[in-house]
Scaffold this motif. Structure first.
Motif, PDB file in Angstrom:
ATOM      1  N   THR A  63       2.162 -13.393  -3.440  1.00 54.85           N
ATOM      2  CA  THR A  63       1.157 -11.940  -4.007  1.00 54.85           C
ATOM      3  C   THR A  63       2.189 -11.330  -2.597  1.00 54.85           C
ATOM      4  O   THR A  63       1.802 -11.639  -1.756  1.00 54.85           O
ATOM      5  CB  THR A  63       0.575 -12.304  -4.258  1.00 54.85           C
ATOM      6  N   ILE A  64       1.557 -10.586  -3.398  1.00 49.63           N
ATOM      7  CA  ILE A  64       2.330  -9.573  -1.705  1.00 49.63           C
ATOM      8  C   ILE A  64       1.176  -7.733  -1.718  1.00 49.63           C
ATOM      9  O   ILE A  64       1.310  -7.551  -2.965  1.00 49.63           O
ATOM     10  CB  ILE A  64       4.082  -9.466  -2.454  1.00 49.63           C
ATOM     11  N   HIS A  65       0.583  -8.362  -1.034  1.00 46.68           N
ATOM     12  CA  HIS A  65       0.115  -6.099  -0.258  1.00 46.68           C
ATOM     13  C   HIS A  65       1.491  -5.541  -1.016  1.00 46.68           C
ATOM     14  O   HIS A  65       2.386  -5.301   0.239  1.00 46.68           O
ATOM     15  CB  HIS A  65      -0.386  -6.316   0.692  1.00 46.68           C
ATOM     16  N   ALA A  66       1.378  -4.423  -1.584  1.00 42.92           N
ATOM     17  CA  ALA A  66       2.466  -3.716  -1.583  1.00 42.92           C
ATOM     18  C   ALA A  66       1.979  -2.160  -2.400  1.00 42.92           C
ATOM     19  O   ALA A  66       0.775  -2.883  -3.417  1.00 42.92           O
ATOM     20  CB  ALA A  66       3.528  -4.277  -2.033  1.00 42.92           C
ATOM     21  N   GLY A  67       2.258  -1.356  -1.934  1.00 39.54           N
ATOM     22  CA  GLY A  67       1.875  -0.272  -2.981  1.00 39.54           C
ATOM     23  C   GLY A  67       0.559   0.153  -2.537  1.00 39.54           C
ATOM     24  O   GLY A  67      -0.245   0.565  -4.112  1.00 39.54           O
ATOM     25  N   GLU A  68       0.055  -0.171  -1.590  1.00 37.77           N
ATOM     26  CA  GLU A  68      -1.160   0.646  -1.386  1.00 37.77           C
ATOM     27  C   GLU A  68      -1.239   1.529  -0.966  1.00 37.77           C
ATOM     28  O   GLU A  68      -1.134   2.486  -1.504  1.00 37.77           O
ATOM     29  CB  GLU A  68      -2.459  -0.225  -1.206  1.00 37.77           C
ATOM     30  N   ALA A  69      -0.700   1.357   0.331  1.00 38.11           N
ATOM     31  CA  ALA A  69      -0.559   2.800   1.094  1.00 38.11           C
ATOM     32  C   ALA A  69       0.672   3.393   1.130  1.00 38.11           C
ATOM     33  O   ALA A  69       1.308   4.217   1.375  1.00 38.11           O
ATOM     34  CB  ALA A  69      -1.033   2.222   2.349  1.00 38.11           C
ATOM     35  N   GLY A  70       2.013   2.284   0.822  1.00 40.15           N
ATOM     36  CA  GLY A  70       3.604   2.136   0.515  1.00 40.15           C
ATOM     37  C   GLY A  70       3.246   2.747  -0.917  1.00 40.15           C
ATOM     38  O   GLY A  70       2.715   2.501  -1.747  1.00 40.15           O
ATOM     39  N   PRO A  71       4.665   3.285  -0.973  1.00 42.49           N
ATOM     40  CA  PRO A  71       5.096   3.990  -2.151  1.00 42.49           C
ATOM     41  C   PRO A  71       5.282   2.882  -3.028  1.00 42.49           C
ATOM     42  O   PRO A  71       5.730   1.635  -2.482  1.00 42.49           O
ATOM     43  CB  PRO A  71       6.313   4.656  -1.754  1.00 42.49           C
ATOM     44  N   ALA A  72       5.987   3.020  -4.253  1.00 41.89           N
ATOM     45  CA  ALA A  72       6.567   2.277  -5.272  1.00 41.89           C
ATOM     46  C   ALA A  72       7.518   1.475  -5.408  1.00 41.89           C
ATOM     47  O   ALA A  72       7.298   0.664  -6.074  1.00 41.89           O
ATOM     48  CB  ALA A  72       6.024   3.214  -6.608  1.00 41.89           C
ATOM     49  N   SER A  73       8.163   1.967  -4.279  1.00 47.69           N
ATOM     50  CA  SER A  73       9.472   0.968  -3.613  1.00 47.69           C
ATOM     51  C   SER A  73       9.220   0.077  -3.006  1.00 47.69           C
ATOM     52  O   SER A  73       9.702  -1.247  -3.465  1.00 47.69           O
ATOM     53  CB  SER A  73      10.529   1.918  -3.036  1.00 47.69           C
ATOM     54  N   SER A  74       7.992  -0.291  -2.625  1.00 46.00           N
ATOM     55  CA  SER A  74       7.139  -0.791  -1.667  1.00 46.00           C
ATOM     56  C   SER A  74       6.841  -1.885  -2.968  1.00 46.00           C
ATOM     57  O   SER A  74       7.304  -3.600  -2.760  1.00 46.00           O
ATOM     58  CB  SER A  74       6.121  -0.954  -1.038  1.00 46.00           C
ATOM     59  N   VAL A  75       6.699  -1.825  -3.747  1.00 49.42           N
ATOM     60  CA  VAL A  75       6.300  -3.055  -5.325  1.00 49.42           C
ATOM     61  C   VAL A  75       7.639  -3.740  -5.394  1.00 49.42           C
ATOM     62  O   VAL A  75       7.845  -4.281  -5.850  1.00 49.42           O
ATOM     63  CB  VAL A  75       5.845  -2.548  -6.080  1.00 49.42           C
ATOM     64  N   ALA A  76       7.861  -2.950  -6.036  1.00 44.36           N
ATOM     65  CA  ALA A  76       9.763  -3.882  -6.868  1.00 44.36           C
ATOM     66  C   ALA A  76      10.110  -3.864  -5.375  1.00 44.36           C
ATOM     67  O   ALA A  76      10.717  -5.244  -5.086  1.00 44.36           O
ATOM     68  CB  ALA A  76      10.827  -1.945  -6.415  1.00 44.36           C
TER      69      ALA A  76
END
Ligand SMILES: [Zn+2]
Length: 357
Positions: A205-218
């Protein structure tokens, strides 16, 4: 219009719901009373007033990401004896059980507890796991663990934490987590480490797309093999990312109050949770750092239902999403699934929402 007595009735009802928690940091699950007692043993904190300590380790009204993270700088100073670490682990499990959480994945970074104490990270992990497992037996809750790797950690520390995760699987460690500042520290350099974790069969599980953009989730999904995303709320800004999450069956661990307090979302009224559900994503409602935020998981369910308009049936589906996306084997999920489904069916039949005032 929900009156405060209505809110109390609804909260009481949701407290009875059997719940699943997948995103909770041990570091942010320390009772204030315990923190106060531990602080007395560290000369650096011993002369602080209770109000001063409370302001330093709990949400104090300043909605800012860096300020929220600064709470951990004080929290990490609390541990000067092994018993301190064992105590907070046991109490975090007890508090979850009291909130009617039936299954929880508790995450922690051995590094956090080593900062002041200087204790060995392997030993710290064992103290936490042994104490938490004992507390779970005592309080009748099923618990597994995730080890957290900070985006700012030195490479030798990240390798060490993965080695600890692999060594402690028999004590219930089921996965690894990447946390920290996703803007200053992109995920790419962590790809080899998380590929190894993935190849070893750990959940990711990765913290992403919180403060960062959707591309960080991808990036978390494609480069780091994420099975789940911590927060991921900004996925909604990019239809391609939403499609990717659905195609790979990646769940989002959404923590509404945390998002407000870190300032990444302005208000519950504008929080993307309803939109993420509407888009058909597998959402699990979680608490993140309950004792920094001064909430329980029941409070997050209450907020989702009353302040964000999520229907009770949808909330019940979020509980089941939690089980389906838990890092458990199919055989381990079966009895829990039957128990949760039966109990949720029962509580939904007893909804205070359908009753006249
Ligand atoms: Zn988190």
């Amino acid at each position: 219009m929900t009156t405060s007595s209505n809110r109390t009735t609804i909260r009481k009802w949701l407290q009875q719901w059997p719940k699943v928690e997948l995103h909770r940091h041990l570091e942010g699950s320390v009772r204030f009373e315990t923190a106060w007692e531990l602080a007395q043993e560290n000369p650096e904190l011993a002369d602080w007033s209770p109000e001063q300590l409370r302001r330093a380790i709990e949400f104090d009204g300043e909605r800012n990401f860096a300020h929220f993270l600064s709470k951990f700088e004080t929290l990490r100073k609390l541990y000067t004896r092994p018993e301190h670490i064992q105590r907070v682990a046991a109490e975090a499990i007890e508090d979850a059980a009291r909130d009617n959480i039936r299954y929880m994945e508790l995450r922690f970074s051995p590094d956090h507890f080593a900062t002041t104490s200087g204790f060995d990270r392997d030993q710290i992990a064992d103290w936490i796991l042994d104490s938490a497992n004992e507390s779970a037996r005592l309080h009748g809750i099923t618990v597994r663990f995730l080890l957290t790797i900070g985006r700012g950690y030195a490479p030798e520390i990240t390798t060490r934490i993965l080695a600890i995760a692999l060594r402690t699987r028999e004590k219930g460690v089921v996965g690894v987590d990447l946390a920290g500042d996703e803007i200053r520290f992109p995920a790419e350099p962590f790809a080899p480490l998380f590929t190894r974790a993935y190849d070893e069969g750990l959940g990711i599980t990765i913290h992403a797309g919180e403060a960062g953009p959707a591309s960080s989730v991808a990036q978390a999904v494609t480069a780091l093999h994420a099975h789940r995303i911590g927060h991921g709320i900004r996925s909604i800004e990019n239809p391609d990312v939403v499609a990717l999450l659905k195609q790979r069956e990646v769940a989002l661990e959404v923590c509404p109050t945390s998002n407000i307090q870190t300032g990444v979302v302005d208000s519950f009224a504008t929080h993307p949770l309803p939109a993420l559900l509407e888009a058909g994503l597998a959402v699990v409602i979680c608490s993140d750092d309950p004792n920094i935020s001064r909430i329980t998981l029941t409070d997050e369910y209450t907020t989702a239902l009353i302040d964000m308009g999520v229907a009770p049936e949808t909330l019940a589906q979020c509980v089941m999403n939690g089980l389906e996306h838990a890092f458990l084997s199919p055989a381990e999920k079966t009895p829990l699934r039957e128990q949760l489904a039966a109990e949720l069916g029962h509580v939904l039949l007893n909804s205070p929402l359908s009753r006249p005032e």
